[in-house]
Design a protein around this motif. Structure first.
Motif, mmCIF file in Angstrom:
data_model
loop_
_atom_site.group_PDB
_atom_site.id
_atom_site.type_symbol
_atom_site.label_atom_id
_atom_site.label_comp_id
_atom_site.label_asym_id
_atom_site.label_seq_id
_atom_site.Cartn_x
_atom_site.Cartn_y
_atom_site.Cartn_z
ATOM 1 N N ARG A 126 0.972 4.059 -2.989
ATOM 2 C CA ARG A 126 0.687 5.466 -2.691
ATOM 3 C C ARG A 126 1.789 6.365 -3.244
ATOM 4 O O ARG A 126 1.520 7.434 -3.807
ATOM 5 N N ILE A 127 3.042 5.926 -3.112
ATOM 6 C CA ILE A 127 4.169 6.719 -3.621
ATOM 7 C C ILE A 127 4.162 6.752 -5.149
ATOM 8 O O ILE A 127 4.384 7.803 -5.770
ATOM 9 N N LEU A 128 3.888 5.630 -5.784
ATOM 10 C CA LEU A 128 3.825 5.589 -7.246
ATOM 11 C C LEU A 128 2.712 6.498 -7.767
ATOM 12 O O LEU A 128 2.832 7.076 -8.850
ATOM 13 N N ALA A 129 1.647 6.642 -6.982
ATOM 14 C CA ALA A 129 0.525 7.496 -7.384
ATOM 15 C C ALA A 129 0.805 8.975 -7.148
ATOM 16 O O ALA A 129 0.035 9.830 -7.601
ATOM 17 N N GLY A 130 1.888 9.289 -6.435
ATOM 18 C CA GLY A 130 2.195 10.680 -6.129
ATOM 19 C C GLY A 130 1.542 11.187 -4.866
ATOM 20 O O GLY A 130 1.567 12.384 -4.585
ATOM 21 N N GLU A 131 0.960 10.279 -4.075
ATOM 22 C CA GLU A 131 0.309 10.662 -2.824
ATOM 23 C C GLU A 131 1.258 10.599 -1.632
ATOM 24 O O GLU A 131 0.870 10.906 -0.515
ATOM 25 N N GLY A 132 2.475 10.180 -1.858
ATOM 26 C CA GLY A 132 3.481 10.115 -0.805
ATOM 27 C C GLY A 132 4.858 10.278 -1.425
ATOM 28 O O GLY A 132 5.028 10.167 -2.642
ATOM 29 N N GLU A 133 5.852 10.533 -0.585
ATOM 30 C CA GLU A 133 7.218 10.735 -1.051
ATOM 31 C C GLU A 133 8.087 9.552 -0.656
ATOM 32 O O GLU A 133 7.987 9.050 0.460
ATOM 33 N N PRO A 134 8.960 9.097 -1.565
ATOM 34 C CA PRO A 134 9.877 8.008 -1.198
ATOM 35 C C PRO A 134 10.962 8.513 -0.268
ATOM 36 O O PRO A 134 11.269 9.715 -0.244
ATOM 37 N N TYR A 135 11.552 7.606 0.496
ATOM 38 C CA TYR A 135 12.685 7.981 1.340
ATOM 39 C C TYR A 135 13.870 8.363 0.470
ATOM 40 O O TYR A 135 14.632 9.285 0.793
ATOM 41 N N ALA A 136 14.033 7.667 -0.644
ATOM 42 C CA ALA A 136 15.092 7.966 -1.606
ATOM 43 C C ALA A 136 14.615 7.548 -2.989
ATOM 44 O O ALA A 136 13.688 6.756 -3.132
ATOM 45 N N GLY A 137 15.276 8.095 -4.022
ATOM 46 C CA GLY A 137 14.916 7.765 -5.386
ATOM 47 C C GLY A 137 13.867 8.711 -5.937
ATOM 48 O O GLY A 137 13.483 9.696 -5.295
ATOM 49 N N SER A 138 13.406 8.416 -7.140
ATOM 50 C CA SER A 138 12.457 9.303 -7.810
ATOM 51 C C SER A 138 11.428 8.489 -8.578
ATOM 52 O O SER A 138 11.653 7.338 -8.934
ATOM 53 N N VAL A 139 10.280 9.135 -8.829
ATOM 54 C CA VAL A 139 9.208 8.523 -9.608
ATOM 55 C C VAL A 139 8.792 9.524 -10.686
ATOM 56 O O VAL A 139 8.466 10.677 -10.385
ATOM 57 N N THR A 140 8.829 9.107 -11.945
ATOM 58 C CA THR A 140 8.365 9.940 -13.049
ATOM 59 C C THR A 140 7.055 9.370 -13.583
ATOM 60 O O THR A 140 6.879 8.157 -13.678
ATOM 61 N N ARG A 141 6.137 10.282 -13.929
ATOM 62 C CA ARG A 141 4.820 9.880 -14.399
ATOM 63 C C ARG A 141 4.473 10.632 -15.666
ATOM 64 O O ARG A 141 4.692 11.843 -15.752
ATOM 65 N N THR A 142 3.921 9.943 -16.638
ATOM 66 C CA THR A 142 3.384 10.567 -17.844
ATOM 67 C C THR A 142 1.970 10.049 -18.050
ATOM 68 O O THR A 142 1.655 8.906 -17.742
ATOM 69 N N THR A 153 0.826 -1.205 0.000
ATOM 70 C CA THR A 153 0.000 0.000 0.000
ATOM 71 C C THR A 153 0.862 1.257 0.000
ATOM 72 O O THR A 153 0.577 2.228 -0.716
ATOM 73 N N THR A 154 1.932 1.272 0.791
ATOM 74 C CA THR A 154 2.815 2.435 0.847
ATOM 75 C C THR A 154 3.489 2.663 -0.501
ATOM 76 O O THR A 154 3.594 3.802 -0.979
ATOM 77 N N THR A 155 3.948 1.587 -1.135
ATOM 78 C CA THR A 155 4.585 1.703 -2.439
ATOM 79 C C THR A 155 3.611 2.232 -3.477
ATOM 80 O O THR A 155 3.941 3.117 -4.277
#
Length: 543
Positions: A47-63, A43-45
């Motif tokens: 949420r982060i992939l959806a942009g509703e939370g921030e990862p501790y490290a790394g980045s997520v790009t969405r198109t 669930t936490t992962t």
């Protein structure tokens, strides 16, 4: 689409996931099952992939567009009609309301200039409405809602009058309506769905499986519905709670199960071989270490043994399960809980009226009714967290209520795991509470984790831990098996079977009703009471 690079996910000081490089990527046509035991970080992962939370490290790009269904959707404008909430996915609700205003204005004004202005404005709105699909799109939204068990009478109600399950289905309908737009602008929508089959009946689940199978964009789904995973997914991400790493399988569900089993066998063989070699090295080092001339060689052998073991994954043991046992009920009178003539209204809408009930010591009761009939509301009134509009609750001698809310309303999201259980049982010795939390798989740093960051399954376990500490003699249980993996669900069902106190149960899970072995059923909204029979079991999934 979505690409996560060097993603690290933490809950408090706990590392849930470490995925170096672009290990997690979603493209059009990918239908990914995100799996792992409760607490692995699914669930936490998501949420982060959806942009509703921030990862501790790394980045997520969405198109492209993202359609995200969390386990517990955020409360929006509860005065909004359910129909308008669905249509808002494409902005149609606002357009329809503006068109209605211009129509009313055209009917009222006599001044030609104002009338001409209103006609032009209506034409502009109608053109925009048509470009978004117009009345065909409105019909499409109604079809999706009906397929998810949301009839017109529900869509015409404000969100605040709907049950938690109905509001969640409204959110699911809104997301699917956006993703099904045939204009070309939304065909690349990536759907991120966390337990989408919760609160759906069998027909709705079947329809949803078909919808997801034909979805052209990306999809990540968390689900304990094996049939949905088997029919829909063509890739699997397994979050390994032992290693804190994702295993990516580019295959369907059936092939994944075989590959996963093969991988586990390989890891066990590798570890057994390494342990054998390391043991031999250490034994030899121990012999040589006794001689001063061979001390350096002995140290090198010991280092080789340590390095050999360090390069292996942690030993996989059987996933821990919560040891759930509902409390030994406190002594009470023959009828610890009674209610008479309970009525609940939301504005002019009557939810139920004239409900009478008597819960005897040790009795087992199932509350049945269609979604929106007031099952959750009745339990909230019995628990004292909501007031009825008429009627009264009559507590009997020694009554102690334990209430499990399907939306986890009894938990304080801002407080830690430890603080939540301490609040539920302020007089219980600290060591006893720590042992209790350990039995529910909360240990170490997890005790300081805010409840709001827990997964749905973890929240369920935490809420149940609070119940166990209460010595309640009447349990009010609203969907206690939601969000649980199969092993944890069976633990809850076993606890239901062995509990000696009274239970009032609301559930869509036929297995939960069977485990309870109920004596009576209360049918809402009329409040009629009947003896339990197997015929009612078929109504559980429809209720």
């Amino acid at each position: 689409m979505i690409t996560a690079t060097d993603l690290e996910v933490r809950a408090g000081v706990r590392t849930l996931l470490s995925a170096p490089g672009p290990a997690l990527r979603v493209q059009a046509g990918d239908r990914i099952g995100l799996v792992g035991r409760n607490g692995a970080g699914k669930t936490t992962t998501l949420r982060i992939l959806a942009g509703e939370g921030e990862p501790y490290a790394g980045s997520v790009t969405r198109t492209g567009d993202i359609g995200y269904l969390p386990q517990d959707p955020k409360e929006g404008d509860l005065d909004l009609l359910a129909k308008d909430r669905v249509l808002s996915a494409r902005g149609l609700d606002t357009l329809l309301h503006d068109m209605e205003k211009q129509q009313a204005l055209m009917a009222e004004v006599a001044d030609e200039d104002r009338l001409d202005k209103a006609v032009r404005r209506y034409g502009e709105l109608e053109e925009r409405f048509a470009s978004l699909g117009g009345y065909v799109a409105e019909s499409e939204a109604a079809r999706i809602c009906n397929s998810l068990g949301l009839p017109d009478r529900v869509l015409a109600q404000p969100l605040r009058t709907l049950s938690g399950g109905q509001r969640r289905r409204v959110e699911l309908a809104r997301i699917l309506f956006a993703a099904s737009d045939g204009s070309g602008g939304r065909s690349a929508t990536t759907l991120l769905l966390d337990e989408p089959t919760n609160h759906l009946d069998a027909d709705s689940i079947t329809w949803l499986r078909g919808f997801l199978q034909s979805h052209e964009g990306g999809l990540i789904v968390i689900s304990h519905d094996v049939e949905l995973l088997n029919d829909v997914v063509n890739r699997v991400w397994f979050l390994d709670a032992v290693r804190g790493e994702p295993d990516v399988y580019n295959m369907n569900w059936k092939k994944y199960l075989d590959a996963r089993s093969t991988d586990e066998q390989r890891r066990r063989r590798e570890r057994a071989n390494a342990e054998k070699k390391a043991g031999a090295l250490r034994a030899q080092a121990a012999k040589m270490g006794a001689k001063a001339t061979k001390a350096v060689a002995a140290q090198n052998m010991a280092k080789r043994a340590d390095k050999l073991m360090a390069n292996l994954d942690e030993e996989r043991v059987s996933d821990r399960v919560a040891h759930i046992r509902f409390p030994e009920p406190a002594p009470c009178g023959k009828t610890p809980l009674m209610a008479s003539n309970l009525t609940k209204m939301y504005g002019s809408l009557e939810i139920f009226a004239g409900v009478d009930l008597a819960i005897d010591r040790g009795s087992r009761v199932v509350v049945l009714g269609l979604n929106g009939a007031g099952k959750t509301t009745l339990l909230r009134i019995l628990a004292g967290t909501e007031k009825s509009d008429s009627g009264q609750i009559e507590p009997g001698h020694g009554l102690r209520i334990g209430y499990f809310a399907q939306e986890h309303d009894t938990l304080d999201d801002m407080a830690s795991v430890w603080e939540n259980v301490r609040h539920a049982a302020p007089d219980t010795p600290e060591q006893e509470l720590r042992s209790l939390l350990g039995a529910f798989m909360f240990t170490g740093p997890q005790l300081e984790q805010p409840a709001g960051t827990l997964s749905g399954g973890e929240k369920t376990r935490l809420a149940l831990a609070g119940l166990v500490s209460s010595a309640a003699n009447v349990l009010l249980l609203d969907e206690p098996t939601n969000n649980l993996d199969p092993i944890s669900r069976e633990q809850v069902l076993e606890a239901l079977r062995s509990y000696k106190g009274a239970v009032v149960l609301v559930t869509h899970d036929p297995g939960a009703a069977e485990a309870l072995s109920p004596e009576r059923v209360i049918l809402l909204p009329d409040g009629n009471e009947d003896h339990w029979s197997q015929d009612y079991l078929d109504l559980i999934t429809l209720a």
